[in-house]
Design a protein around this motif. Structure first.
Motif, PDB file in Angstrom:
ATOM      1  N   LEU A 192       0.788  -1.231   0.015  1.00 24.89           N
ATOM      2  CA  LEU A 192      -0.035  -0.489   0.575  1.00 24.89           C
ATOM      3  C   LEU A 192       0.717   1.453  -0.187  1.00 24.89           C
ATOM      4  CD1 LEU A 192      -2.755  -0.925   2.224  1.00 24.89           C
ATOM      5  CD2 LEU A 192      -2.727  -0.715  -0.113  1.00 24.89           C
ATOM      6  N   ASP A 193       2.280   1.018   0.785  1.00 30.74           N
ATOM      7  CA  ASP A 193       3.210   2.422   0.547  1.00 30.74           C
ATOM      8  C   ASP A 193       3.439   2.349  -0.769  1.00 30.74           C
ATOM      9  OD1 ASP A 193       4.126   4.354   2.868  1.00 30.74           O
ATOM     10  OD2 ASP A 193       5.891   4.021   1.905  1.00 30.74           O
ATOM     11  N   PHE A 194       3.804   1.425  -1.269  1.00 30.72           N
ATOM     12  CA  PHE A 194       4.195   1.588  -2.536  1.00 30.72           C
ATOM     13  C   PHE A 194       3.216   1.995  -3.558  1.00 30.72           C
ATOM     14  CE2 PHE A 194       4.301  -0.551  -7.198  1.00 30.72           C
ATOM     15  CZ  PHE A 194       5.913  -0.056  -7.172  1.00 30.72           C
ATOM     16  N   CYS A 195       2.032   1.948  -3.116  1.00 36.21           N
ATOM     17  CA  CYS A 195       0.678   2.329  -4.599  1.00 36.21           C
ATOM     18  C   CYS A 195       0.951   4.055  -4.327  1.00 36.21           C
ATOM     19  CB  CYS A 195      -0.046   1.646  -4.062  1.00 36.21           C
ATOM     20  SG  CYS A 195      -0.432   0.074  -4.408  1.00 36.21           S
ATOM     21  N   GLU A 196       0.812   3.897  -2.720  1.00 37.49           N
ATOM     22  CA  GLU A 196       1.161   6.054  -2.605  1.00 37.49           C
ATOM     23  C   GLU A 196       1.830   6.711  -3.217  1.00 37.49           C
ATOM     24  OE1 GLU A 196      -1.887   7.022  -0.875  1.00 37.49           O
ATOM     25  OE2 GLU A 196      -2.845   5.601  -0.968  1.00 37.49           O
ATOM     26  N   TYR A 197       3.362   5.934  -3.150  1.00 35.30           N
ATOM     27  CA  TYR A 197       4.674   6.392  -3.948  1.00 35.30           C
ATOM     28  C   TYR A 197       3.958   6.615  -5.269  1.00 35.30           C
ATOM     29  CZ  TYR A 197       9.371   6.516  -5.594  1.00 35.30           C
ATOM     30  OH  TYR A 197       9.925   7.396  -6.383  1.00 35.30           O
ATOM     31  N   ALA A 198       3.617   5.575  -5.950  1.00 37.17           N
ATOM     32  CA  ALA A 198       3.397   5.793  -7.241  1.00 37.17           C
ATOM     33  C   ALA A 198       2.819   6.835  -7.630  1.00 37.17           C
ATOM     34  CB  ALA A 198       2.668   3.992  -7.967  1.00 37.17           C
ATOM     35  N   TYR A 199       1.158   7.033  -6.926  1.00 33.71           N
ATOM     36  CA  TYR A 199       0.250   8.077  -6.818  1.00 33.71           C
ATOM     37  C   TYR A 199       0.996   9.130  -6.854  1.00 33.71           C
ATOM     38  CZ  TYR A 199      -2.961  10.987  -4.726  1.00 33.71           C
ATOM     39  OH  TYR A 199      -3.640  12.498  -5.106  1.00 33.71           O
ATOM     40  N   HIS A 200       1.805   9.318  -5.877  1.00 30.53           N
ATOM     41  CA  HIS A 200       2.166  10.931  -5.653  1.00 30.53           C
ATOM     42  C   HIS A 200       3.346  11.477  -7.201  1.00 30.53           C
ATOM     43  CE1 HIS A 200       4.677  13.097  -2.653  1.00 30.53           C
ATOM     44  NE2 HIS A 200       3.729  14.285  -3.869  1.00 30.53           N
ATOM     45  N   VAL A 201       3.956  10.145  -7.571  1.00 33.03           N
ATOM     46  CA  VAL A 201       4.644  10.637  -8.918  1.00 33.03           C
ATOM     47  C   VAL A 201       3.673  11.168  -9.672  1.00 33.03           C
ATOM     48  CG1 VAL A 201       5.911   9.494 -10.539  1.00 33.03           C
ATOM     49  CG2 VAL A 201       6.684   9.105  -7.998  1.00 33.03           C
ATOM     50  N   THR A 202       2.519   9.852  -9.791  1.00 34.32           N
ATOM     51  CA  THR A 202       2.068  10.089 -11.386  1.00 34.32           C
ATOM     52  C   THR A 202       1.290  11.828 -11.990  1.00 34.32           C
ATOM     53  OG1 THR A 202       1.570   7.890 -11.502  1.00 34.32           O
ATOM     54  CG2 THR A 202      -0.425   9.575 -12.229  1.00 34.32           C
ATOM     55  N   MET A 203       1.014  12.420 -10.006  1.00 39.03           N
ATOM     56  CA  MET A 203       0.343  13.065  -9.838  1.00 39.03           C
ATOM     57  C   MET A 203       1.608  15.036 -10.632  1.00 39.03           C
ATOM     58  SD  MET A 203      -3.034  12.760  -8.760  1.00 39.03           S
ATOM     59  CE  MET A 203      -2.874  14.497  -8.087  1.00 39.03           C
ATOM     60  N   HIS A 204       2.756  14.419 -10.348  1.00 36.55           N
ATOM     61  CA  HIS A 204       3.221  14.899 -10.864  1.00 36.55           C
ATOM     62  C   HIS A 204       3.465  15.331 -11.638  1.00 36.55           C
ATOM     63  CE1 HIS A 204       5.525  16.649  -6.632  1.00 36.55           C
ATOM     64  NE2 HIS A 204       4.667  16.607  -5.718  1.00 36.55           N
ATOM     65  N   LYS A 205       3.356  13.980 -12.533  1.00 32.35           N
ATOM     66  CA  LYS A 205       4.547  13.570 -13.533  1.00 32.35           C
ATOM     67  C   LYS A 205       3.061  13.683 -15.007  1.00 32.35           C
ATOM     68  CE  LYS A 205       7.654  12.352 -12.520  1.00 32.35           C
ATOM     69  NZ  LYS A 205       9.274  14.261 -12.311  1.00 32.35           N
ATOM     70  N   ILE A 206       1.784  13.396 -14.589  1.00 31.50           N
ATOM     71  CA  ILE A 206       0.918  14.374 -15.447  1.00 31.50           C
ATOM     72  C   ILE A 206       0.101  15.398 -15.206  1.00 31.50           C
ATOM     73  CG2 ILE A 206      -1.258  13.339 -17.016  1.00 31.50           C
ATOM     74  CD1 ILE A 206      -0.875  10.040 -16.089  1.00 31.50           C
ATOM     75  N   ASP A 207       0.546  16.328 -16.222  1.00 34.08           N
ATOM     76  CA  ASP A 207      -0.101  17.630 -16.535  1.00 34.08           C
ATOM     77  C   ASP A 207      -1.489  17.631 -15.964  1.00 34.08           C
ATOM     78  OD1 ASP A 207       2.171  18.151 -17.071  1.00 34.08           O
ATOM     79  OD2 ASP A 207       1.577  19.052 -19.824  1.00 34.08           O
ATOM     80  N   PRO A 208      -2.582  17.284 -16.687  1.00 34.10           N
ATOM     81  CA  PRO A 208      -3.393  17.436 -16.072  1.00 34.10           C
ATOM     82  C   PRO A 208      -4.105  17.359 -13.905  1.00 34.10           C
ATOM     83  CG  PRO A 208      -4.035  17.020 -17.894  1.00 34.10           C
ATOM     84  CD  PRO A 208      -3.049  16.016 -17.878  1.00 34.10           C
ATOM     85  N   LEU A 209      -3.720  16.198 -13.804  1.00 35.03           N
ATOM     86  CA  LEU A 209      -3.084  15.799 -12.307  1.00 35.03           C
ATOM     87  C   LEU A 209      -2.461  17.154 -11.124  1.00 35.03           C
ATOM     88  CD1 LEU A 209      -3.062  11.592 -12.545  1.00 35.03           C
ATOM     89  CD2 LEU A 209      -5.336  13.389 -12.158  1.00 35.03           C
ATOM     90  N   TRP A 210      -1.302  17.506 -12.133  1.00 33.69           N
ATOM     91  CA  TRP A 210      -0.608  18.346 -11.491  1.00 33.69           C
ATOM     92  C   TRP A 210      -0.807  19.181 -11.469  1.00 33.69           C
ATOM     93  CZ3 TRP A 210       3.851  18.962  -8.477  1.00 33.69           C
ATOM     94  CH2 TRP A 210       4.050  20.884  -8.303  1.00 33.69           C
ATOM     95  N   LYS A 211      -1.597  20.032 -11.971  1.00 34.93           N
ATOM     96  CA  LYS A 211      -2.143  21.059 -12.454  1.00 34.93           C
ATOM     97  C   LYS A 211      -4.047  20.759 -10.346  1.00 34.93           C
ATOM     98  CE  LYS A 211      -4.867  23.161 -15.663  1.00 34.93           C
ATOM     99  NZ  LYS A 211      -5.930  23.087 -16.898  1.00 34.93           N
ATOM    100  N   PHE A 212      -4.088  19.675 -10.098  1.00 35.92           N
ATOM    101  CA  PHE A 212      -4.484  19.727  -8.994  1.00 35.92           C
ATOM    102  C   PHE A 212      -3.505  19.818  -7.563  1.00 35.92           C
ATOM    103  CE2 PHE A 212      -8.491  18.240 -11.743  1.00 35.92           C
ATOM    104  CZ  PHE A 212      -9.021  19.225 -11.294  1.00 35.92           C
ATOM    105  N   HIS A 213      -2.831  18.754  -7.707  1.00 33.59           N
ATOM    106  CA  HIS A 213      -1.734  18.602  -6.572  1.00 33.59           C
ATOM    107  C   HIS A 213      -1.000  19.770  -6.715  1.00 33.59           C
ATOM    108  CE1 HIS A 213       0.668  16.513  -4.241  1.00 33.59           C
ATOM    109  NE2 HIS A 213       1.505  16.341  -5.382  1.00 33.59           N
TER     110      HIS A 213
END
Length: 274
Positions: free
Chosen positions: A102-123
């Motif tokens: 679960l902690d690895f999944c949260e790491y992957a989620y956090h990276v994704t929020m930074h790398k995908i522009d539409p998601l980064w706009k919220f993060h």
């Protein structure tokens, strides 16, 4: 006493909210006692961030119900990656394996929020805080709250954790996230020791530095091992750390709730390379 214990065992969401509020309130008062910015500025900053509670909490509570349903279904049908792990019937193997997964999944989620522009706009709403303290923990755009909770639904479906695992995980995550955003920092020695396994306030402050490459490092949620494994671990002295995000450093925008809520719907200016 037994009635009180039974109530909390049947209302995990209330238990988590009380824990969350208690830890934040305690650290907030501790920060206020030693704050160099004055009580008035502290209240003003906190008031803006606290507004996000009223936009995120209804979404969080509503979607958490689906997470519980998914967890119950997965366990009833023996569904999930955990059932492919050897000796998963051993409680120690079961809980520790799922905690790390679960902690690895949260790491992957956090990276994704930074790398995908539409998601980064919220993060970036979270990163736009020019003064990181314990109130920054709740500075999350409701759009991200929805994405984050939906991702937890996905992790629950893929991994198959029981409710007890999710509660244990959420307890650690709550304490870790709140502590990571506090103004207090560990001594260099304590940070070096604890930082080998956990994300400390010192390490997470680096993640809130306003410029790359530091913004794209120390993604870990509770554990720092993923950053070390995937090359996203970084350190920065306190004196060199400047909070915020280089594309949104206007205090008139970052200090007003309505303006912050609008940020994801404005033209995106990607983080610069420095």
């Amino acid at each position: 006493m037994s009635e009180l214990r039974d109530f909390f065992s049947k209302h995990e969401d209330v238990t988590q909210l009380i824990l969350y509020a208690g830890v934040i309130a305690s650290l907030w008062f501790a920060e206020t006692m030693v704050s160099l910015n004055g009580v008035k500025n502290k209240w003003k900053h906190t008031a803006v961030n606290a507004m996000f509670i009223f936009t995120a909490l209804p979404i969080q509570l509503f979607l958490t119900g689906f997470i519980v349903v998914i967890s119950i279904w997965a366990n009833a049908h023996h569904w999930g990656l955990i059932y492919f792990i050897p000796y998963h019937t051993n409680p120690w193997v079961y809980y520790i394996s799922l905690f790390f997964l679960l902690d690895f999944c949260e790491y992957a989620y956090h990276v994704t929020m930074h790398k995908i522009d539409p998601l980064w706009k919220f993060h970036l709403v979270h990163h736009s805080d020019l003064k990181v303290d314990v109130s920054t923990t709740v500075r999350e755009h409701p759009g991200e709250t929805c994405v984050r909770t939906c991702c937890l639904m996905l992790w629950t479906f893929l991994l198959g954790p029981a409710i007890g695992v999710l509660i244990l995980r959420q307890t650690f995550q709550t304490i870790a996230n709140i502590s990571a955003h506090t103004e207090f920092r560990l001594s260099p020695r304590a940070n070096k020791i604890l930082g080998w396994l956990f994300i400390t306030p010192n390490l997470h402050h680096v993640h809130h530095h306003y410029q790359l490459p530091y913004t794209d490092c120390n993604y870990g949620d509770v554990l720092s091992v993923w950053d070390r494994l995937f090359g996203t671990f970084c350190e920065l002295d306190r004196e060199e750390t400047v909070f915020g995000i280089d594309t949104h450093m206007d205090e008139n925008v970052n200090g007003r709730f309505v303006n912050i809520i609008r940020v994801p719907f404005q033209k995106l200016v990607r983080k610069g390379i420095h």
